[in-house]
Design an enzyme around this catalytic site. Structure first.
Site, PDB file in Angstrom:
ATOM      1  N   LYS A  20       0.823  -1.205   0.000  1.00  0.00           N
ATOM      2  CA  LYS A  20       0.000   0.000   0.000  1.00  0.00           C
ATOM      3  C   LYS A  20       0.857   1.255   0.000  1.00  0.00           C
ATOM      4  CE  LYS A  20      -1.997  -1.525   3.684  1.00  0.00           C
ATOM      5  NZ  LYS A  20      -2.863  -1.770   4.860  1.00  0.00           N
ATOM      6  N   THR A  33      -8.836   9.022   9.067  1.00  0.00           N
ATOM      7  CA  THR A  33      -8.448   7.818   8.335  1.00  0.00           C
ATOM      8  C   THR A  33      -8.281   6.607   9.242  1.00  0.00           C
ATOM      9  OG1 THR A  33      -6.108   8.455   8.554  1.00  0.00           O
ATOM     10  CG2 THR A  33      -7.268   9.173   6.560  1.00  0.00           C
ATOM     11  N   GLY A  55      -8.632   3.238  10.681  1.00  0.00           N
ATOM     12  CA  GLY A  55      -9.180   1.967  10.213  1.00  0.00           C
ATOM     13  C   GLY A  55      -9.112   1.732   8.722  1.00  0.00           C
ATOM     14  N   THR A  56      -8.338   2.522   7.988  1.00  0.00           N
ATOM     15  CA  THR A  56      -8.289   2.338   6.538  1.00  0.00           C
ATOM     16  C   THR A  56      -7.688   0.979   6.162  1.00  0.00           C
ATOM     17  OG1 THR A  56      -6.220   3.595   6.520  1.00  0.00           O
ATOM     18  CG2 THR A  56      -8.210   4.777   5.916  1.00  0.00           C
ATOM     19  N   GLY A  57      -6.630   0.566   6.858  1.00  0.00           N
ATOM     20  CA  GLY A  57      -6.012  -0.714   6.546  1.00  0.00           C
ATOM     21  C   GLY A  57      -6.932  -1.887   6.821  1.00  0.00           C
ATOM     22  N   CYS A  58      -7.615  -1.844   7.954  1.00  0.00           N
ATOM     23  CA  CYS A  58      -8.581  -2.894   8.300  1.00  0.00           C
ATOM     24  C   CYS A  58      -9.682  -2.974   7.255  1.00  0.00           C
ATOM     25  CB  CYS A  58      -9.212  -2.616   9.662  1.00  0.00           C
ATOM     26  SG  CYS A  58      -8.059  -2.393  11.021  1.00  0.00           S
TER      27      CYS A  58
END
Length: 265
Positions: A173, A204, A206-209
């Site tokens: 990412k 932002t 929790g974007t990865g989750c």
């Protein structure tokens, strides 16, 4: 209805962890289940406490899920100890789980490492080789590859190394001041860029989750990996563009931005 399992920590503020995963899976039309690795006390300003579950209890959760409602995909998020990682690997292997998306939560956006070296070693040895796809951010890709990443070419080199070492696809990412939300998918010797635009939204959390859960949901529904990633990125952009503004720190996204119906009004 297709099913998906999230194995991750609980976020009491609802923006990340299993709460974000369940919201994302539900919006994608997938039945969501969870095995909790840790309880966290946190809000948009930070984490104040973590209470890890025992390996035995995590194993019991996984047994109960796999012997009753078998998941079509599995997303793995925060797992902070080697003992828990071993339980997860053992159970996924025993039940022949498929469509495994590993979000290797090892480093914060700041670059600070979140799990100890022993747990990183177990993750590399046991869990990464089982993954269908890994979704590391730049600091995590640096840890997994042992390389410094400061250019798109560095991303490609690191993704190739990680993918070839562990025999899985890698979605490296972007962000972290490297590029405008452009992500790189390395799979079976080939690199594919997914271009995005940086959205001027400071919230932002929790974007990865959310991205990894969207990918798992799409894989559960039978989409090819490339299309699963493309649609997941589009969903994440929509959740950010909704400009939800909650809390005093880096707040959550609006996971339900596209939900319409009589019960929403």
């Amino acid at each position: 209805m297709k099913t998906a399992l999230t194995i991750a920590g609980s976020d009491s503020s609802g923006g990340a962890g299993i709460q974000a995963d369940i919201k994302t899976m539900t919006v994608h039309g997938v039945y969501a289940m969870s095995a909790i690795t840790a309880l966290t006390a946190q809000n948009t300003t930070g984490v104040t406490g973590i209470m890890e579950v025992t390996p035995e209890f995590l194993g019991e959760q996984l047994d109960d899920i796999f012997t009753d409602i078998f998941p079509d995909a599995v997303k793995i998020g925060m797992v902070s100890s080697g003992k828990l990682i071993r339980v997860i690997a053992d159970k996924l292997s025993f039940y022949h789980a498929g469509n495994i998306v590993v979000d290797p939560v090892m480093a914060a956006t700041s670059g600070a490492q979140l799990i100890d070296e022993e747990a990183v070693g177990v993750l590399k040895e046991r869990l990464l080789p089982m993954a269908s796809v890994l979704t590391p951010n730049i600091p995590e890709a640096q840890i997994l590859s042992g390389m410094d990443i400061s250019t798109p070419e560095d991303m490609e080199r690191a993704a190739r190394y990680i993918g070839d070492t562990y025999g899985c696809a890698v979605l490296c990412k972007g962000g972290h001041q490297l590029n405008d939300a452009n992500d790189l998918l390395y799979r079976e010797g080939k690199c594919q860029w997914f271009y995005g635009k940086r959205i001027a939204n400071p919230n932002t959390h929790g974007t990865g989750c959310t991205l990894s859960s969207a990918i798992a949901s799409n894989l559960a529904k039978g989409l090819a990996l490339e299309e699963a990633v493309r649609q997941a990125k589009a969903y994440l952009s929509g959740a950010l563009e909704a400009m939800l503004d909650l809390g005093k720190g880096s707040g959550p996204m609006n996971h339900a931005f596209a939900v319409k119906g009589e019960y929403k009004e």
